[in-house]
Design a protein around this motif. Structure first.
Motif, PDB file in Angstrom:
ATOM      1  N   TRP A 249      -0.073  -0.563  -0.791  1.00  0.00           N
ATOM      2  CA  TRP A 249      -0.166  -1.410   0.658  1.00  0.00           C
ATOM      3  C   TRP A 249       1.017  -0.601   1.232  1.00  0.00           C
ATOM      4  O   TRP A 249       0.754  -0.645   2.625  1.00  0.00           O
ATOM      5  CB  TRP A 249       0.144  -2.714   0.314  1.00  0.00           C
ATOM      6  CG  TRP A 249      -1.056  -3.367  -0.557  1.00  0.00           C
ATOM      7  CD1 TRP A 249      -1.121  -3.839  -1.655  1.00  0.00           C
ATOM      8  CD2 TRP A 249      -2.209  -3.427   0.074  1.00  0.00           C
ATOM      9  NE1 TRP A 249      -1.981  -4.341  -2.249  1.00  0.00           N
ATOM     10  CE2 TRP A 249      -3.100  -4.053  -1.003  1.00  0.00           C
ATOM     11  CE3 TRP A 249      -3.024  -2.848   1.135  1.00  0.00           C
ATOM     12  CZ2 TRP A 249      -4.478  -4.135  -1.059  1.00  0.00           C
ATOM     13  CZ3 TRP A 249      -4.325  -3.350   1.001  1.00  0.00           C
ATOM     14  CH2 TRP A 249      -5.172  -3.905   0.146  1.00  0.00           C
TER      15      TRP A 249
ATOM     16  N   GLY B 130      -0.630   2.218   2.912  1.00  0.00           N
ATOM     17  CA  GLY B 130      -1.681   1.795   3.855  1.00  0.00           C
ATOM     18  C   GLY B 130      -0.825   1.436   5.135  1.00  0.00           C
ATOM     19  O   GLY B 130      -1.400   1.742   6.052  1.00  0.00           O
ATOM     20  N   GLU B 131       0.044   0.622   5.041  1.00  0.00           N
ATOM     21  CA  GLU B 131       1.192   0.544   6.342  1.00  0.00           C
ATOM     22  C   GLU B 131       1.769   1.592   6.951  1.00  0.00           C
ATOM     23  O   GLU B 131       1.389   1.899   8.281  1.00  0.00           O
ATOM     24  CB  GLU B 131       2.391  -0.490   6.190  1.00  0.00           C
ATOM     25  CG  GLU B 131       1.922  -1.883   5.590  1.00  0.00           C
ATOM     26  CD  GLU B 131       2.992  -2.588   5.164  1.00  0.00           C
ATOM     27  OE1 GLU B 131       4.346  -2.417   5.272  1.00  0.00           O
ATOM     28  OE2 GLU B 131       2.828  -3.607   4.584  1.00  0.00           O
TER      29      GLU B 131
ATOM     30  N   THR C 214      -1.352   2.963   8.763  1.00  0.00           N
ATOM     31  CA  THR C 214      -1.934   2.361  10.002  1.00  0.00           C
ATOM     32  C   THR C 214      -0.896   2.314  11.070  1.00  0.00           C
ATOM     33  O   THR C 214      -1.310   2.994  12.261  1.00  0.00           O
ATOM     34  CB  THR C 214      -1.900   0.989   9.393  1.00  0.00           C
ATOM     35  OG1 THR C 214      -2.720   0.479   8.510  1.00  0.00           O
ATOM     36  CG2 THR C 214      -1.983  -0.402  10.779  1.00  0.00           C
ATOM     37  N   CYS C 215       0.282   2.857  10.902  1.00  0.00           N
ATOM     38  CA  CYS C 215       1.324   3.195  11.750  1.00  0.00           C
ATOM     39  C   CYS C 215       0.964   4.609  12.349  1.00  0.00           C
ATOM     40  O   CYS C 215       0.957   4.812  13.674  1.00  0.00           O
ATOM     41  CB  CYS C 215       2.779   3.164  11.576  1.00  0.00           C
ATOM     42  SG  CYS C 215       3.244   1.593  10.998  1.00  0.00           S
TER      43      CYS C 215
ATOM     44  N   LEU D 159      -1.844   6.055  12.419  1.00  0.00           N
ATOM     45  CA  LEU D 159      -3.306   5.925  13.222  1.00  0.00           C
ATOM     46  C   LEU D 159      -3.095   5.489  14.588  1.00  0.00           C
ATOM     47  O   LEU D 159      -3.878   5.625  15.486  1.00  0.00           O
ATOM     48  CB  LEU D 159      -4.278   5.399  12.309  1.00  0.00           C
ATOM     49  CG  LEU D 159      -4.682   6.030  11.044  1.00  0.00           C
ATOM     50  CD1 LEU D 159      -5.304   5.127  10.198  1.00  0.00           C
ATOM     51  CD2 LEU D 159      -5.509   7.394  11.319  1.00  0.00           C
ATOM     52  N   ASN D 160      -2.067   4.353  14.553  1.00  0.00           N
ATOM     53  CA  ASN D 160      -1.845   3.701  15.726  1.00  0.00           C
ATOM     54  C   ASN D 160      -0.682   4.133  16.722  1.00  0.00           C
ATOM     55  O   ASN D 160      -0.162   3.534  17.690  1.00  0.00           O
ATOM     56  CB  ASN D 160      -1.968   2.048  15.564  1.00  0.00           C
ATOM     57  CG  ASN D 160      -3.155   1.761  14.970  1.00  0.00           C
ATOM     58  OD1 ASN D 160      -4.054   1.524  15.814  1.00  0.00           O
ATOM     59  ND2 ASN D 160      -3.455   1.502  13.738  1.00  0.00           N
TER      60      ASN D 160
ATOM     61  N   LEU E  90      -7.573   1.140  -0.494  1.00  0.00           N
ATOM     62  CA  LEU E  90      -7.430   1.314   0.991  1.00  0.00           C
ATOM     63  C   LEU E  90      -8.491   1.675   1.729  1.00  0.00           C
ATOM     64  O   LEU E  90      -8.992   1.373   2.810  1.00  0.00           O
ATOM     65  CB  LEU E  90      -6.332   2.105   1.362  1.00  0.00           C
ATOM     66  CG  LEU E  90      -5.021   1.974   0.520  1.00  0.00           C
ATOM     67  CD1 LEU E  90      -3.921   2.875   1.024  1.00  0.00           C
ATOM     68  CD2 LEU E  90      -4.491   0.594   1.301  1.00  0.00           C
TER      69      LEU E  90
ATOM     70  N   TYR F   2     -10.449  -0.770   3.483  1.00  0.00           N
ATOM     71  CA  TYR F   2      -9.752  -1.110   4.967  1.00  0.00           C
ATOM     72  C   TYR F   2     -10.002   0.168   6.049  1.00  0.00           C
ATOM     73  O   TYR F   2      -9.143   0.274   6.816  1.00  0.00           O
ATOM     74  CB  TYR F   2      -8.459  -1.417   4.857  1.00  0.00           C
ATOM     75  CG  TYR F   2      -8.260  -2.663   3.988  1.00  0.00           C
ATOM     76  CD1 TYR F   2      -8.405  -3.860   4.708  1.00  0.00           C
ATOM     77  CD2 TYR F   2      -8.395  -2.485   2.412  1.00  0.00           C
ATOM     78  CE1 TYR F   2      -8.291  -5.092   3.776  1.00  0.00           C
ATOM     79  CE2 TYR F   2      -8.036  -3.896   1.826  1.00  0.00           C
ATOM     80  CZ  TYR F   2      -8.009  -4.962   2.562  1.00  0.00           C
ATOM     81  OH  TYR F   2      -8.025  -6.242   1.782  1.00  0.00           O
TER      82      TYR F   2
ATOM     83  N   ILE G 259      -9.348   3.528   5.406  1.00  0.00           N
ATOM     84  CA  ILE G 259      -8.212   4.210   5.148  1.00  0.00           C
ATOM     85  C   ILE G 259      -8.605   5.231   4.155  1.00  0.00           C
ATOM     86  O   ILE G 259      -8.798   4.869   2.806  1.00  0.00           O
ATOM     87  CB  ILE G 259      -6.741   3.633   4.924  1.00  0.00           C
ATOM     88  CG1 ILE G 259      -6.409   2.641   5.995  1.00  0.00           C
ATOM     89  CG2 ILE G 259      -5.934   4.699   4.809  1.00  0.00           C
ATOM     90  CD1 ILE G 259      -5.303   1.861   5.833  1.00  0.00           C
TER      91      ILE G 259
END
Length: 154
Positions: free
Chosen positions: A3, A6-7, A10-11, A13-14, A46, A49, A51
């Motif tokens: 996780w 994954g965070e 996410t950071c 990718l965004n 992941l 989601y 990823i």
């Protein structure tokens, strides 16, 4: 820890600005470790989601390029306050910086103390204890109470 990875992904990718808080026992992954993320069974969760392994690998490489705050080996309440101030004020620059403090904290006079004990040799446990102490303060304030983490040697 999938996780956490994954965070980070996410950071990445965004395009979320990130500052690494590095504890004294942190060892950054080398190229071989980053490539091995594709072989770790725990990372497959992941995928559900969106990823992928490549996203994870790219994100970990990107994560290494972000500014950092380095935390010394002993975590104290004062150090956590300084770290929070630096992060909230976005005072970290682009070069590695060690969070240090010369501040001395006086424990307020009170007859109602909540002492939190943490294994000082476990940085994660000590950091968590400092966060819990901070979160308890508003609740204890009603009874004029004080929460603090008992530091090594106290």
């Amino acid at each position: 820890r999938p996780w956490c990875v994954g965070e980070i992904a996410t950071c990445f990718l965004n395009n979320v600005p990130v500052v690494k808080v590095i504890l004294s026992d942190f060892v950054p992954p080398d190229a071989a470790a980053i490539e091995a993320y594709g072989e770790m069974n725990s990372m497959f969760m992941l995928a559900e989601y969106g990823i992928s392994t490549k996203m994870i690998q790219d994100a970990i490489r990107w994560f290494g390029t972000n500014p950092l705050l380095r935390v010394p080996g002993v975590i104290t309440n004062v150090l956590m306050e300084e770290l929070a101030d630096r992060l909230a004020g976005r005072n970290f620059g682009s070069n590695p910086t060690t969070v240090e403090t010369g501040k001395v904290v006086a424990i307020p006079a009170s007859n109602n103390y909540t002492v939190i004990l943490a294994d000082q040799s476990n940085m994660e446990a000590t950091c968590t204890a400092c966060v819990v102490a901070k979160m308890l303060m508003p609740l204890l304030a009603l009874d004029k109470g004080v929460a603090f983490v008992l530091e090594q040697g106290s």
